[in-house]
Scaffold this active site. Structure first.
Site, PDB file in Angstrom:
ATOM      1  N   SER A   7       1.081  -1.001   0.101  1.00  9.19           N
ATOM      2  CA  SER A   7       0.330  -0.028  -0.041  1.00  9.19           C
ATOM      3  C   SER A   7       0.568   0.863  -0.054  1.00  9.19           C
ATOM      4  O   SER A   7       1.542   1.606   1.071  1.00  9.19           O
ATOM      5  CB  SER A   7      -0.737   0.374   1.319  1.00  9.19           C
ATOM      6  OG  SER A   7      -1.596   1.162   1.317  1.00  9.19           O
ATOM      7  N   HIS A  32      -1.258  -1.531  -4.147  1.00  9.69           N
ATOM      8  CA  HIS A  32      -2.382  -0.848  -4.150  1.00  9.69           C
ATOM      9  C   HIS A  32      -2.583   0.662  -3.396  1.00  9.69           C
ATOM     10  O   HIS A  32      -1.468   1.445  -2.719  1.00  9.69           O
ATOM     11  CB  HIS A  32      -3.283  -1.686  -2.351  1.00  9.69           C
ATOM     12  CG  HIS A  32      -3.705  -1.571  -2.036  1.00  9.69           C
ATOM     13  ND1 HIS A  32      -5.030  -2.270  -1.749  1.00  9.69           N
ATOM     14  CD2 HIS A  32      -4.371  -0.765  -0.824  1.00  9.69           C
ATOM     15  CE1 HIS A  32      -6.440  -2.193  -1.435  1.00  9.69           C
ATOM     16  NE2 HIS A  32      -5.572  -1.249  -0.232  1.00  9.69           N
ATOM     17  N   ASP A  34      -4.799   4.013  -2.019  1.00 11.02           N
ATOM     18  CA  ASP A  34      -6.022   4.033  -1.191  1.00 11.02           C
ATOM     19  C   ASP A  34      -6.660   5.558  -1.815  1.00 11.02           C
ATOM     20  O   ASP A  34      -4.900   6.395  -1.679  1.00 11.02           O
ATOM     21  CB  ASP A  34      -5.588   3.694   0.264  1.00 11.02           C
ATOM     22  CG  ASP A  34      -5.201   2.383   0.903  1.00 11.02           C
ATOM     23  OD1 ASP A  34      -5.937   1.921   0.099  1.00 11.02           O
ATOM     24  OD2 ASP A  34      -4.107   2.016   1.406  1.00 11.02           O
ATOM     25  N   MET A  36      -9.159   7.893  -0.646  1.00  9.38           N
ATOM     26  CA  MET A  36      -9.739   8.809   0.873  1.00  9.38           C
ATOM     27  C   MET A  36     -10.123  10.293   0.333  1.00  9.38           C
ATOM     28  O   MET A  36      -9.378  11.397   0.376  1.00  9.38           O
ATOM     29  CB  MET A  36      -9.458   8.322   1.689  1.00  9.38           C
ATOM     30  CG  MET A  36      -8.064   7.170   2.401  1.00  9.38           C
ATOM     31  SD  MET A  36      -7.454   6.773   4.116  1.00  9.38           S
ATOM     32  CE  MET A  36      -6.738   6.074   3.764  1.00  9.38           C
ATOM     33  N   HIS A  65      -8.642   1.210  -4.676  1.00 13.98           N
ATOM     34  CA  HIS A  65      -9.267   0.761  -3.556  1.00 13.98           C
ATOM     35  C   HIS A  65      -9.854   1.928  -3.117  1.00 13.98           C
ATOM     36  O   HIS A  65      -9.411   3.115  -2.291  1.00 13.98           O
ATOM     37  CB  HIS A  65      -8.330   0.172  -1.730  1.00 13.98           C
ATOM     38  CG  HIS A  65      -9.253   0.234  -0.797  1.00 13.98           C
ATOM     39  ND1 HIS A  65      -8.879  -0.233   0.349  1.00 13.98           N
ATOM     40  CD2 HIS A  65     -11.040   0.513  -0.442  1.00 13.98           C
ATOM     41  CE1 HIS A  65      -9.567   0.357   1.345  1.00 13.98           C
ATOM     42  NE2 HIS A  65     -10.698  -0.077   0.503  1.00 13.98           N
ATOM     43  N   MET A  67     -12.439   4.168  -1.528  1.00 13.93           N
ATOM     44  CA  MET A  67     -12.712   5.157   0.296  1.00 13.93           C
ATOM     45  C   MET A  67     -13.634   6.434   0.198  1.00 13.93           C
ATOM     46  O   MET A  67     -13.490   6.977   0.926  1.00 13.93           O
ATOM     47  CB  MET A  67     -11.761   4.475   1.204  1.00 13.93           C
ATOM     48  CG  MET A  67     -11.027   2.897   1.667  1.00 13.93           C
ATOM     49  SD  MET A  67     -10.068   3.102   2.910  1.00 13.93           S
ATOM     50  CE  MET A  67      -8.773   3.645   1.972  1.00 13.93           C
ATOM     51  N   MET A 136     -11.508  -6.258   5.979  1.00 15.27           N
ATOM     52  CA  MET A 136     -11.336  -4.822   6.076  1.00 15.27           C
ATOM     53  C   MET A 136     -10.893  -5.131   7.630  1.00 15.27           C
ATOM     54  O   MET A 136     -11.725  -6.269   8.668  1.00 15.27           O
ATOM     55  CB  MET A 136     -11.997  -3.350   6.332  1.00 15.27           C
ATOM     56  CG  MET A 136     -11.927  -2.638   4.983  1.00 15.27           C
ATOM     57  SD  MET A 136      -9.971  -2.114   4.318  1.00 15.27           S
ATOM     58  CE  MET A 136      -9.474  -0.975   5.294  1.00 15.27           C
ATOM     59  N   GLY A 143      -3.590   5.033   8.289  1.00 19.94           N
ATOM     60  CA  GLY A 143      -2.263   3.375   7.992  1.00 19.94           C
ATOM     61  C   GLY A 143      -1.995   3.530   9.377  1.00 19.94           C
ATOM     62  O   GLY A 143      -2.010   4.576  10.554  1.00 19.94           O
ATOM     63  N   GLY A 144      -1.174   1.977   9.572  1.00 16.57           N
ATOM     64  CA  GLY A 144      -0.283   1.589  11.048  1.00 16.57           C
ATOM     65  C   GLY A 144      -1.048   1.474  11.998  1.00 16.57           C
ATOM     66  O   GLY A 144      -0.704   0.784  13.159  1.00 16.57           O
ATOM     67  N   ASP A 174      -6.855  -6.165   4.360  1.00 18.35           N
ATOM     68  CA  ASP A 174      -6.359  -4.644   4.316  1.00 18.35           C
ATOM     69  C   ASP A 174      -6.006  -4.263   5.484  1.00 18.35           C
ATOM     70  O   ASP A 174      -7.685  -3.479   6.313  1.00 18.35           O
ATOM     71  CB  ASP A 174      -6.596  -3.948   3.158  1.00 18.35           C
ATOM     72  CG  ASP A 174      -6.336  -2.080   3.200  1.00 18.35           C
ATOM     73  OD1 ASP A 174      -5.278  -2.335   4.078  1.00 18.35           O
ATOM     74  OD2 ASP A 174      -6.920  -1.874   2.660  1.00 18.35           O
ATOM     75  N   GLY A 176      -3.335  -3.785   9.204  1.00 12.81           N
ATOM     76  CA  GLY A 176      -2.297  -3.975  10.294  1.00 12.81           C
ATOM     77  C   GLY A 176      -1.792  -5.597   9.924  1.00 12.81           C
ATOM     78  O   GLY A 176      -1.585  -6.320  10.740  1.00 12.81           O
TER      79      GLY A 176
END
Length: 216
Positions: A7, A32, A34, A36, A65, A67, A136, A143-144, A174, A176
């Protein structure tokens, strides 16, 4: 087939192109991305111009992805920018079936994501239309985050449903995912693995290779 999808949300944007090429050379099959909007999730990330600008950096599959609220509005634009897979959230689509149909009609793969607390039953009627399901394993938007343990059983349930219905649909996870838990999610039935911080922090090439070794 098990595939790794680094990602880029966790990448260093001062050298993004170089880092994408690094994960590509190390053996990652997907990138990947993301997107948002600050509405469906709290954060705002990047959009079409960035995707278009990095498309020339790699031939890896672009796993986009979304979101965002009502993603059907932008499907054509993301395909034009280079998306190979478009993921939408079940929770963000008023007409999920129509959104999936729009993605498929553009000639790219369709995926639907479900948040940790969303029941898999929302996929019951559209499952045969999908190329991939994204489970998810954190609440989306940042992230993180740490992996939510109950999601392992959710992955296992999804794989059981697909087997019962004789569907070859991929299961992506996706959130952790680290070297310490990637085998757990694969054993549960996932085969497309998204990881951000655990890839882009430290030696990127070595991190990719260690993931791929465990995923085999």
């Amino acid at each position: 087939m098990n595939c790794l999808a680094p990602s880029i949300l966790s990448a260093d944007f001062t050298c993004l192109g170089e880092q994408i090429q690094c994960v590509d050379r190390a053996g990652a099959q997907y990138v990947h991305i993301d997107v948002m909007d600050g509405a469906f999730v709290p954060s705002i990330s990047f959009g079409m111009p960035l995707i278009k600008s990095i498309r020339c950096c790699t031939e890896c599959i672009f796993d986009v992805h979304l979101m965002i609220e009502e993603p059907i509005r932008y499907i054509e634009e993301f395909v034009t920018c280079g998306a190979d897979i478009i993921t939408v959230h079940a929770e963000s689509c008023t007409h999920l079936d129509r959104t999936i149909e729009t993605i498929k009609n553009k000639g790219v793969r369709a995926c639907v994501a479900v948040n940790p607390a969303t029941n898999l039953s929302v996929l019951e009627y559209v499952l045969p239309l999908l190329d991939m399901v994204l489970i998810m394993t954190v609440n989306p938007g940042f992230g993180g985050q740490k992996y939510i343990p109950y999601c392992t059983e959710k992955i296992r349930t999804m794989r059981h449903i697909l087997k019962e219905r004789r569907l070859q649909t991929d299961i992506e996870v996706d959130g952790g995912i680290t070297l310490s838990n990637v085998k757990e999610v694969i054993d549960a039935g996932a085969n497309i693995i998204v990881s951000g911080s655990s890839i882009f922090h430290g030696d990127i090439s070595q991190n990719v290779k260690e993931f791929l070794t465990l995923m085999r």
